[in-house]
Structures are given as C-alpha cells and as structure tokens.
Design a protein around this motif. Structure first.
Motif, PDB file in Angstrom:
ATOM      1  N   HIS A   1     102.905 -21.653 -90.888  1.00  0.00           N
ATOM      2  CA  HIS A   1     102.475 -23.067 -90.801  1.00  0.00           C
ATOM      3  C   HIS A   1     101.605 -23.442 -91.997  1.00  0.00           C
ATOM      4  O   HIS A   1     101.752 -24.518 -92.568  1.00  0.00           O
ATOM      5  CB  HIS A   1     101.709 -23.302 -89.496  1.00  0.00           C
ATOM      6  CG  HIS A   1     102.434 -22.788 -88.283  1.00  0.00           C
ATOM      7  ND1 HIS A   1     102.022 -21.683 -87.580  1.00  0.00           N
ATOM      8  CD2 HIS A   1     103.587 -23.211 -87.695  1.00  0.00           C
ATOM      9  CE1 HIS A   1     102.869 -21.442 -86.587  1.00  0.00           C
ATOM     10  NE2 HIS A   1     103.835 -22.347 -86.642  1.00  0.00           N
TER      11      HIS A   1
ATOM     12  N   CYS B   1      99.673 -18.072 -92.384  1.00  0.00           N
ATOM     13  CA  CYS B   1     100.844 -17.972 -91.514  1.00  0.00           C
ATOM     14  C   CYS B   1     101.904 -18.934 -92.039  1.00  0.00           C
ATOM     15  O   CYS B   1     101.652 -19.660 -93.004  1.00  0.00           O
ATOM     16  CB  CYS B   1     100.464 -18.315 -90.075  1.00  0.00           C
ATOM     17  SG  CYS B   1     100.020 -20.049 -89.845  1.00  0.00           S
TER      18      CYS B   1
ATOM     19  N   CYS C   1      99.122 -16.592 -84.711  1.00  0.00           N
ATOM     20  CA  CYS C   1      98.961 -16.705 -86.160  1.00  0.00           C
ATOM     21  C   CYS C   1      97.656 -16.058 -86.623  1.00  0.00           C
ATOM     22  O   CYS C   1      97.635 -15.333 -87.618  1.00  0.00           O
ATOM     23  CB  CYS C   1      98.979 -18.172 -86.571  1.00  0.00           C
ATOM     24  SG  CYS C   1     100.572 -18.963 -86.248  1.00  0.00           S
TER      25      CYS C   1
ATOM     26  N   LEU D   1      96.533 -21.096 -84.249  1.00  0.00           N
ATOM     27  CA  LEU D   1      97.351 -20.601 -83.127  1.00  0.00           C
ATOM     28  C   LEU D   1      97.030 -19.119 -82.930  1.00  0.00           C
ATOM     29  O   LEU D   1      96.861 -18.378 -83.903  1.00  0.00           O
ATOM     30  CB  LEU D   1      98.845 -20.776 -83.441  1.00  0.00           C
ATOM     31  CG  LEU D   1      99.342 -22.224 -83.506  1.00  0.00           C
ATOM     32  CD1 LEU D   1     100.805 -22.261 -83.908  1.00  0.00           C
ATOM     33  CD2 LEU D   1      99.144 -22.916 -82.159  1.00  0.00           C
TER      34      LEU D   1
ATOM     35  N   CYS E   1      95.451 -22.680 -89.765  1.00  0.00           N
ATOM     36  CA  CYS E   1      96.194 -22.649 -88.496  1.00  0.00           C
ATOM     37  C   CYS E   1      95.443 -21.724 -87.534  1.00  0.00           C
ATOM     38  O   CYS E   1      95.101 -20.599 -87.875  1.00  0.00           O
ATOM     39  CB  CYS E   1      97.621 -22.139 -88.720  1.00  0.00           C
ATOM     40  SG  CYS E   1      98.508 -21.942 -87.161  1.00  0.00           S
TER      41      CYS E   1
HETATM   42 ZN    ZN Z   1     100.358 -20.725 -87.756  1.00  0.00          ZN
END
Ligand code: ZN
Length: 234
Positions: free
Chosen positions: A175, A173, A161, A158, A156
C-alpha cells in the motif's frame, strides 16, 4: 259521745286520706325516679353514641390525612425521579455531544494529515527515485545501503502490513509503495513492469558488496514481490 264519734270519724278519714296521699306521693316519686333513670340512661346512651360517632369521624379523618400524606410522598418521589432522569439524560446528551465533537476533530485532523501527506508524496517519490537511480548506477559489489522508500511516505497501519514491514526490514508494504509510485504520475501496467526489473534479486545482488549482499537481496526480493502484486492487481 256524738262528738267523740265524729272526731274519731274525722280522724279515721284523715288517716285514710293521709295513707292515700302517701301512696300517691310515693307512686309519683317512683314514677319520677324511673323517669329520671330513663332520662339518665338516654343521656348516657346519647353521649356514648356521640363519642362513638366522634371516634369514627376522627378515624375517618386520620385515614384521609394518611392518604393525603401518601399521595404527597409519592408525588415528591415522582418529582425527584423525574428530576434525576432529566439530569441523567442531559448528562448523557452532553457526553454524546462531546464524543461527537472529539470524533469530528479526530476525523478532521486525520483528513488534514492525509491531505498534507498526499501533497508531499510527489516530493517523496522524487527523492526516492533519485536514491534508486544512484543505487542502480553503482559499480558491481559496492552497494552497502538499500534505497528504501522514505519512512514519511510509509504509514500503512494494517496489522498484517505492520508485522511484515518489521519482518522484512524494508519498512514499506504494497500500500505504501503503491501510493508512492502513483505520485510519479506515470503509474500504469507497463511502467510497473519496467520499474520492477531493477529489483530482481539476482540483478540487484550483483551490485551489493559481498558482506551486505544477503540483506540487500532480501529487501530487493520483498520490493520485487510488491511490484508483482501491483502488476497482478492483487
Ligand atoms: Zn499496507
């Protein structure tokens, strides 16, 4: 005497006629001269008029030529601009096409990588689960290594994150963890609640060797909180 008179008379008549003739001739000569002068003036006027007319014609022609040259110049300029515009548009279209092709290729590569990762996820989960079970089976105060989710499964990107993963040291994270857990095929609310238990900091902390306990508990806490988020659907 008579002859003399007659002669004289004749002579006089002759003189008189001669005078008249001279006058007539002179008048004729003057008339001719005047006529010649008029003709000469008329000819000069006509020539001047002809020159003026020719000059006017030349000026007209010059203007016509100038206008024609202007038109030709403008036409050349317009043709040049049209050609440049066409070339520019062609170049732009080419660039757009290339960009679209590059975008499509990037999307395809990304989709392919995602598909490959998804295909590997069950294996990643299986390996991670085995690590977790090993950690859980550890006698108290002996664990020195955290069974972190495999790096390959945690991609991930992001912004929040990435920063948090680095900060907690867990490297995953919510996700990443969710994707990994879903690969188990068992993902649901109750299963999550059960799986969460192992990561309670106190419970996990008891297995850690004392010198490593603080680090181990920090990572367990992070994972425990991720489970909580997933359970709550956050
Ligand atoms: Zn994430």
């Amino acid at each position: 005497m008579v002859d003399s008179y007659a002669n004289e008379h004749i002579l006089e008549r002759y003189h008189r006629e001669r005078i008249i003739t001279d006058k007539v001739r002179q008048a004729e000569a003057e008339r001719l001269a005047a006529q010649q002068a008029r003709e000469a003036k008329a000819a000069a006027d006509a020539q001047a008029a002809a020159q003026k007319k020719q000059k006017a014609e030349e000026e007209k022609q010059r203007l016509r030529d100038k206008r024609a040259a202007d038109r030709a110049r403008k036409a050349r300029q317009a043709a040049k601009e049209a050609k440049e515009k066409e070339a520019k548009e062609k170049k732009h279209a080419e660039e757009v096409k290339q960009r679209q092709a590059a975008d499509a290729a990037a999307r395809k590569a990304k989709a392919q990588a995602a598909a490959e990762k998804k295909a590997k996820m069950p294996q990643y989960y299986k390996e991670w689960k085995a690590e977790c079970e090993k950690a859980k089976a550890c006698p108290p105060n002996t664990l020195k290594k955290f069974p972190a989710p495999p790096k390959e499964a945690c991609d991930c990107h992001l912004v929040g994150c990435v920063a948090r993963k680095k900060d907690t040291g867990l490297g995953a994270c919510k996700h990443d963890v969710e994707a990994l857990l879903r690969a188990s095929g068992e993902y649901d609310h109750n299963w999550l609640r059960h799986e969460r238990l192992a990561w309670h900091p106190d419970r996990f902390g008891r297995r850690c060797s004392p010198e490593w306990q603080e680090i181990g508990k920090k990572k367990a806490t992070e994972l425990f909180e991720i489970f909580e988020d997933l359970i709550e659907g956050r």
